[in-house]
Scaffold this motif. Structure first.
Motif, PDB file in Angstrom:
ATOM      1  N   THR A 120       0.831  -1.200   0.000  1.00  0.00           N
ATOM      2  CA  THR A 120       0.000   0.000   0.000  1.00  0.00           C
ATOM      3  C   THR A 120       0.866   1.250   0.000  1.00  0.00           C
ATOM      4  O   THR A 120       2.014   1.223   0.478  1.00  0.00           O
ATOM      5  CB  THR A 120      -0.909   0.016   1.234  1.00  0.00           C
ATOM      6  OG1 THR A 120      -0.084   0.168   2.411  1.00  0.00           O
ATOM      7  CG2 THR A 120      -1.719  -1.266   1.335  1.00  0.00           C
ATOM      8  N   ARG A 129       0.661   3.753   1.922  1.00  0.00           N
ATOM      9  CA  ARG A 129       0.984   4.163   3.290  1.00  0.00           C
ATOM     10  C   ARG A 129       2.217   3.416   3.812  1.00  0.00           C
ATOM     11  O   ARG A 129       3.098   4.009   4.448  1.00  0.00           O
ATOM     12  CB  ARG A 129      -0.224   3.937   4.198  1.00  0.00           C
ATOM     13  CG  ARG A 129      -1.348   4.929   3.940  1.00  0.00           C
ATOM     14  CD  ARG A 129      -2.686   4.382   4.422  1.00  0.00           C
ATOM     15  NE  ARG A 129      -2.753   4.249   5.862  1.00  0.00           N
ATOM     16  CZ  ARG A 129      -3.129   5.220   6.704  1.00  0.00           C
ATOM     17  NH1 ARG A 129      -3.454   6.410   6.218  1.00  0.00           N
ATOM     18  NH2 ARG A 129      -3.198   5.008   7.989  1.00  0.00           N
ATOM     19  N   THR A 155       0.083  11.897   4.777  1.00  0.00           N
ATOM     20  CA  THR A 155      -0.430  10.543   4.569  1.00  0.00           C
ATOM     21  C   THR A 155      -1.177  10.034   5.793  1.00  0.00           C
ATOM     22  O   THR A 155      -2.184   9.336   5.664  1.00  0.00           O
ATOM     23  CB  THR A 155       0.727   9.589   4.225  1.00  0.00           C
ATOM     24  OG1 THR A 155       1.393  10.060   3.039  1.00  0.00           O
ATOM     25  CG2 THR A 155       0.224   8.170   3.980  1.00  0.00           C
ATOM     26  N   ARG A 184       2.063   7.685  -3.852  1.00  0.00           N
ATOM     27  CA  ARG A 184       1.095   8.535  -4.547  1.00  0.00           C
ATOM     28  C   ARG A 184       1.534   9.981  -4.447  1.00  0.00           C
ATOM     29  O   ARG A 184       2.014  10.427  -3.411  1.00  0.00           O
ATOM     30  CB  ARG A 184      -0.299   8.381  -3.929  1.00  0.00           C
ATOM     31  CG  ARG A 184      -0.928   7.011  -4.157  1.00  0.00           C
ATOM     32  CD  ARG A 184      -2.310   6.954  -3.551  1.00  0.00           C
ATOM     33  NE  ARG A 184      -2.951   5.658  -3.767  1.00  0.00           N
ATOM     34  CZ  ARG A 184      -4.144   5.338  -3.318  1.00  0.00           C
ATOM     35  NH1 ARG A 184      -4.839   6.231  -2.626  1.00  0.00           N
ATOM     36  NH2 ARG A 184      -4.650   4.145  -3.557  1.00  0.00           N
ATOM     37  N   ARG A 225      -7.094  10.534   2.848  1.00  0.00           N
ATOM     38  CA  ARG A 225      -6.830   9.877   1.572  1.00  0.00           C
ATOM     39  C   ARG A 225      -7.460  10.611   0.404  1.00  0.00           C
ATOM     40  O   ARG A 225      -7.034  10.476  -0.729  1.00  0.00           O
ATOM     41  CB  ARG A 225      -7.356   8.424   1.616  1.00  0.00           C
ATOM     42  CG  ARG A 225      -6.668   7.576   2.656  1.00  0.00           C
ATOM     43  CD  ARG A 225      -7.255   6.173   2.678  1.00  0.00           C
ATOM     44  NE  ARG A 225      -6.604   5.332   3.651  1.00  0.00           N
ATOM     45  CZ  ARG A 225      -6.932   5.269   4.938  1.00  0.00           C
ATOM     46  NH1 ARG A 225      -7.888   6.043   5.402  1.00  0.00           N
ATOM     47  NH2 ARG A 225      -6.283   4.471   5.775  1.00  0.00           N
TER      48      ARG A 225
END
Length: 472
Positions: free
Chosen positions: A2, A4, A122, A182, A464
């Motif tokens: 992921t 994160r 995040t 991201r 998010r």
């Protein structure tokens, strides 16, 4: 994996590299000077160049992250840092090594604030307590591991490996980040504040230079005095401009938030106290016992172990006690521990030294982590880059001020005239008491921290929603 988890891994890898590089070169300076046929004083420019370049890069970090995206800037800085590490290891002369260290410093100056911004955007405030285990590794363990690791690599391999160790770690982190992170662009349509940049950047560079060379070369030496005076003048001019500018390079209006302002001041005094005691105590250890430089350096290593335990303590205690009730008593205890290090007879007892240095890491680390988490709880995500840049600048200058202050006290009290066990320990004890006073001052600002720990947001997916799909 992921995004994160990827953020945590890439951030930790980058900050470990940055943390190691702040101390790993020190034991090798004599060897580097001999290899290049240069005096040791010339080799010191390897470290000063890194620190000055790091300070110069800090003012623009927040704006660059907001304008270009935190992922893009962070991974770009990490790639430059890795390439510069390889260039350092391949250097065939001192000028080449210094230039490569400048590139490392500029990239390192971007890594810390932009990386923290990426991490804090995040994870929402109530989840940042768990991050204490991550934050403490690069900030505590890696700088403490630097001197013994640097000595080992220099003795058994060569000083070139001090820099080569970064290359595989940095390359892997850049690759993982490019694939898994991201992009986060809070966005700013404001133009670049050239006036603020031209004032703040040389101000920080000149002040870092003066603080770095002042204790050794004398505060009245022409280069140091001129750097200090011009640096202060430019800093004052920069603050005046930044307060009036519509789109400042560093938004000083963030300091109108009482909690963030208190956390920023606390970062200044605690960083000054910690760096000051880590500078002064090894000198006292050598003065009182005639210990070697390596033994003196290892004497402070338990502080890193205490900091590691502090991350566990904050994780468990902050949600229960809240920032104010955790940080203020921790700073009071830290003041007592710092003062105990200056008591006659303490430095002569190796186990007392180890126990007290462990306590320094435990209690001061608890306070520092609490302040860092609480100070940013109410900072909005769009302002996180600016806030993190400002916080990092103040913390960096605090460390330099702490070392300069303790070195000044030692010189004023007549220290540094003897060698090894022939040196009088009194001046070094006075310097350590000065660091205790700095930590005690922080208690007043800790009382302005919030009483309650950060609470979860109304909607768990709120942070998010600010993320955009992966981008290069």
């Amino acid at each position: 994996m992921t995004p994160r988890i990827a953020v945590v891994i890439v951030y930790t890898a980058a900050m470990c590299m940055n943390g190691l590089d702040s101390t790993i070169v020190n034991p090798a300076l004599l060897t580097i000077a001999r290899d290049f046929g240069e005096p040791v004083s010339a080799a010191n420019t390897v470290e000063v160049a890194f620190l000055v370049a790091l300070a110069v890069a800090l003012p623009a970090a927040g704006w660059l992250g907001d304008r270009l995206g935190t992922k893009r800037v962070f991974l770009g800085a990490l790639a430059v840092f890795t390439a510069a590490s390889a260039a350092c290891g391949l250097a065939q002369g001192l000028p080449e090594l210094v230039l490569a260290r400048v590139a490392q410093g500029i990239a390192g100056g971007l890594l810390t604030p932009v990386g923290m911004t990426l991490l804090f955007r995040t994870f929402p405030p109530h989840e940042r307590v768990k991050l204490s285990k991550v934050l403490i590794v690069p900030t505590a363990l890696m700088p403490a591991l630097g001197p013994p690791l640097g000595g080992f690599l220099t003795e058994h391999l060569s000083w070139h490996w001090l820099f080569f160790v970064n290359v595989p770690i940095g390359a892997a982190a850049v690759l993982l980040g490019a694939l898994a992170l991201r992009e986060q662009v809070e966005g700013t349509e404001d133009g670049f504040d050239r006036t603020g940049f031209l004032l703040a950047t040389p101000a920080l560079g000149l002040l870092t230079y003066a603080l770095g060379f002042g204790p050794a070369h004398g505060w009245t030496s022409p280069a140091v005095a001129a750097s200090a005076v011009l640096g202060v003048a430019l800093l004052v001019a920069a603050c005046v401009h930044l307060r009036k500018a519509k789109a400042p390079l560093l938004d000083l209006r963030l300091l109108t938030d009482r909690v963030f302002a208190s956390a920023t001041v606390l970062a200044l005094v605690t960083s000054a106290g910690l760096m000051g005691v880590l500078f002064a105590f090894p000198l006292l250890y050598q003065a009182a016992l005639g210990a070697s430089a390596l033994d003196a350096g290892l004497s402070v290593f338990p502080e890193a172990l205490g900091l590691m335990l502090a991350s566990q303590a904050v994780d468990r205690l902050l949600p229960r006690l809240g920032p104010r009730l955790l940080a203020a008593p921790a700073l009071i205890l830290a003041t007592a521990v710092f003062a105990a290090l200056a008591l006659p007879g303490v430095a002569e007892n190796a186990w007392a030294v180890r126990a007290l240095m462990f306590c320094v890491g435990l209690v001061l680390g608890t306070a520092v982590l609490t302040v860092q988490i609480a100070g940013f709880a109410d900072v909005a995500p769009p302002a996180m880059g600016q806030a993190m840049g400002l916080f990092t600048i103040v913390r960096t200058l605090g460390g330099a001020l702490g070392i300069a202050a303790t070195a000044g006290v030692i010189a004023a009290a007549g220290g540094g005239d003897g060698d090894g066990g022939d040196a009088a320990p009194g001046p070094y004890r006075a310097a350590i008491l000065t660091t205790a006073g700095l930590v005690a001052l922080g208690t007043l600002f800790a009382l302005k921290l919030p009483k309650d720990a950060p609470a979860p947001p109304l909607f768990d997916d709120e942070p998010r929603e600010r993320e955009t799909p992966a981008a290069a």
